[in-house]
Design an enzyme around this catalytic site. Structure first.
Site, mmCIF file in Angstrom:
data_model
loop_
_atom_site.group_PDB
_atom_site.id
_atom_site.type_symbol
_atom_site.label_atom_id
_atom_site.label_comp_id
_atom_site.label_asym_id
_atom_site.label_seq_id
_atom_site.Cartn_x
_atom_site.Cartn_y
_atom_site.Cartn_z
ATOM 1 N N ARG A 10 4.766 -10.117 2.433
ATOM 2 C CA ARG A 10 3.661 -9.343 1.855
ATOM 3 C C ARG A 10 2.549 -9.154 2.889
ATOM 4 O O ARG A 10 1.897 -8.102 2.933
ATOM 5 C CB ARG A 10 3.118 -10.007 0.590
ATOM 6 C CG ARG A 10 2.537 -11.397 0.814
ATOM 7 C CD ARG A 10 1.781 -11.909 -0.389
ATOM 8 N NE ARG A 10 1.374 -13.289 -0.177
ATOM 9 C CZ ARG A 10 0.263 -13.818 -0.688
ATOM 10 N NH1 ARG A 10 -0.551 -13.076 -1.422
ATOM 11 N NH2 ARG A 10 -0.044 -15.077 -0.482
ATOM 12 N N GLU A 58 -0.616 0.283 -13.994
ATOM 13 C CA GLU A 58 0.502 0.584 -13.093
ATOM 14 C C GLU A 58 1.196 1.905 -13.427
ATOM 15 O O GLU A 58 1.611 2.645 -12.523
ATOM 16 C CB GLU A 58 1.516 -0.561 -13.118
ATOM 17 C CG GLU A 58 1.029 -1.867 -12.521
ATOM 18 C CD GLU A 58 0.190 -2.700 -13.474
ATOM 19 O OE1 GLU A 58 -0.329 -3.746 -13.054
ATOM 20 O OE2 GLU A 58 0.049 -2.286 -14.660
ATOM 21 N N HIS A 109 5.419 -10.307 -4.260
ATOM 22 C CA HIS A 109 5.548 -11.466 -5.147
ATOM 23 C C HIS A 109 6.836 -11.395 -5.976
ATOM 24 O O HIS A 109 6.850 -11.672 -7.177
ATOM 25 C CB HIS A 109 4.342 -11.586 -6.073
ATOM 26 C CG HIS A 109 3.060 -11.857 -5.352
ATOM 27 N ND1 HIS A 109 2.471 -10.924 -4.512
ATOM 28 C CD2 HIS A 109 2.251 -12.940 -5.343
ATOM 29 C CE1 HIS A 109 1.364 -11.423 -4.007
ATOM 30 N NE2 HIS A 109 1.200 -12.651 -4.490
ATOM 31 N N ASP A 117 2.715 -19.250 -10.821
ATOM 32 C CA ASP A 117 2.430 -18.170 -11.775
ATOM 33 C C ASP A 117 3.461 -18.115 -12.900
ATOM 34 O O ASP A 117 3.208 -17.522 -13.954
ATOM 35 C CB ASP A 117 2.378 -16.816 -11.059
ATOM 36 C CG ASP A 117 1.117 -16.660 -10.232
ATOM 37 O OD1 ASP A 117 0.209 -17.494 -10.379
ATOM 38 O OD2 ASP A 117 1.042 -15.714 -9.427
ATOM 39 N N ARG A 167 6.074 -13.615 -1.635
ATOM 40 C CA ARG A 167 4.798 -14.319 -1.473
ATOM 41 C C ARG A 167 4.926 -15.477 -0.481
ATOM 42 O O ARG A 167 4.000 -15.771 0.269
ATOM 43 C CB ARG A 167 4.351 -14.883 -2.826
ATOM 44 C CG ARG A 167 3.080 -15.722 -2.764
ATOM 45 C CD ARG A 167 2.863 -16.447 -4.069
ATOM 46 N NE ARG A 167 1.613 -17.203 -4.095
ATOM 47 C CZ ARG A 167 1.276 -18.043 -5.061
ATOM 48 N NH1 ARG A 167 2.092 -18.233 -6.086
ATOM 49 N NH2 ARG A 167 0.143 -18.689 -5.024
#
Length: 309
Positions: A10, A58, A109, A117, A167
């Protein structure tokens, strides 16, 4: 492979976007209120007039990107893979792929390595969702060098491209001068014991397994399938013919991802058993990234175990 230098793809994505924007004024970037995490903020700082934060919307973001593409711009629309592929799938399908517009969908991610998460953010279905769409190309680069090349290569393709990033910081595999070819995998070694097909953040684990096995006199080859669609059919068939065992490994569900893409080639051309390493029909879970990978069996040790079994 430089194990001492670890960079998240990323981060490489953000840096590559900025460099691409320096060279091409038609590059525009969209984000959904996550510029710090997706690293599109690097582009924003350099080219604020070509950066658009659409907020947590989005679907709208992809629609606007499609509109920009009709005006000759080259939009890169970025968010977490779970959000841009999940929430905006209808817009990607109907507004981007159906009219074959020049939009680059960028999912950061991805996979289990989102870590703490948890399951809602750990996108394990994005390769499957994207590769089934007509006109869509699917890139899953494995390190910093390859990511920067892939981001620029996507701008040269007139049509939709999905770029998948991680990530977790992983070792740099390639040298700066390494050259890649669209639609072609990268093969490491010529061993005939096994072929390990890997993509994204799993490539370095496959290479680690290769190094450890060589010390025991077991020679395998590792194939980096960074371009999942179109897949390198010739290389898959070649490895199937030349090696005893075939294994695929991906930070993704075993349904619809890299393993299934390889299986499609084998079934049509050279039927042979493929051991699929990935997430087996379950959601992810919260925890430290490396601990989660171990929980789901996506480790160097498991690759070696499958080769020896």
């Amino acid at each position: 492979m430089n194990k001492d230098l670890k960079i998240a793809t990323r981060q490489s994505f953000g840096e590559a976007l900025k460099e691409l924007g320096d060279k091409n004024e038609n590059i525009v970037v969209f984000d959904a209120d996550l510029a710090g995490a997706t690293k599109t903020g690097i582009f924003k700082k350099a080219h604020p007039d070509r950066f658009f934060d659409i907020g947590i919307a989005e679907c709208n973001m992809v629609g606007i990107a499609a509109g920009m593409a009709t005006c000759g711009k080259i939009p890169y629309a970025a968010s977490f893979a779970a959000f841009i592929c999940g929430r905006a799938y209808d817009q990607i399908r109907a507004s981007v792929c159906y009219p074959n517009l020049n939009v680059k969908i960028c999912g950061t991610h991805s996979g289990l390595t989102v870590g703490e998460d948890g399951a809602t953010h750990q996108m394990l279905e994005d390769i499957s969702l994207m590769r089934v769409l007509p006109n869509m190309k699917v890139f899953s680069p494995s390190d910093d060098i390859q990511t920067k090349w892939a981001v620029e290569e996507a701008s040269k393709i007139n049509g939709p491209v999905y770029l998948r990033f991680s990530r977790l910081a992983t070792p740099v595999i390639y040298e700066n001068e390494t050259t890649f070819e669209f639609g072609k995998g990268v093969c490491f070694g010529t061993g005939n014991k096994a072929t390990v097909f890997a993509t994204g953040s799993m490539v370095y684990k496959a290479l680690e397994a290769k190094e450890l096995l060589e010390k025991e006199g077991i020679n395998i080859r590792v194939v980096d399938i960074w371009c999942i669609k179109p897949i390198d059919r010739e290389l898959v068939i070649k490895c199937a013919k030349e090696t005893d065992k075939l294994i695929s490994i991906e930070d993704h569900s075993i349904y619809g991802g890299l393993g299934d893409a390889i299986s499609d080639v084998l079934i049509e051309n050279y039927p042979k058993k493929l051991i699929k390493m990935g997430v087996k029909d379950s959601f992810g879970t919260s925890g430290k990234a490396l601990e989660i990978l171990e929980h789901y069996g996506l480790t160097t040790e498991k690759i070696i175990e499958n080769i020896k079994s």
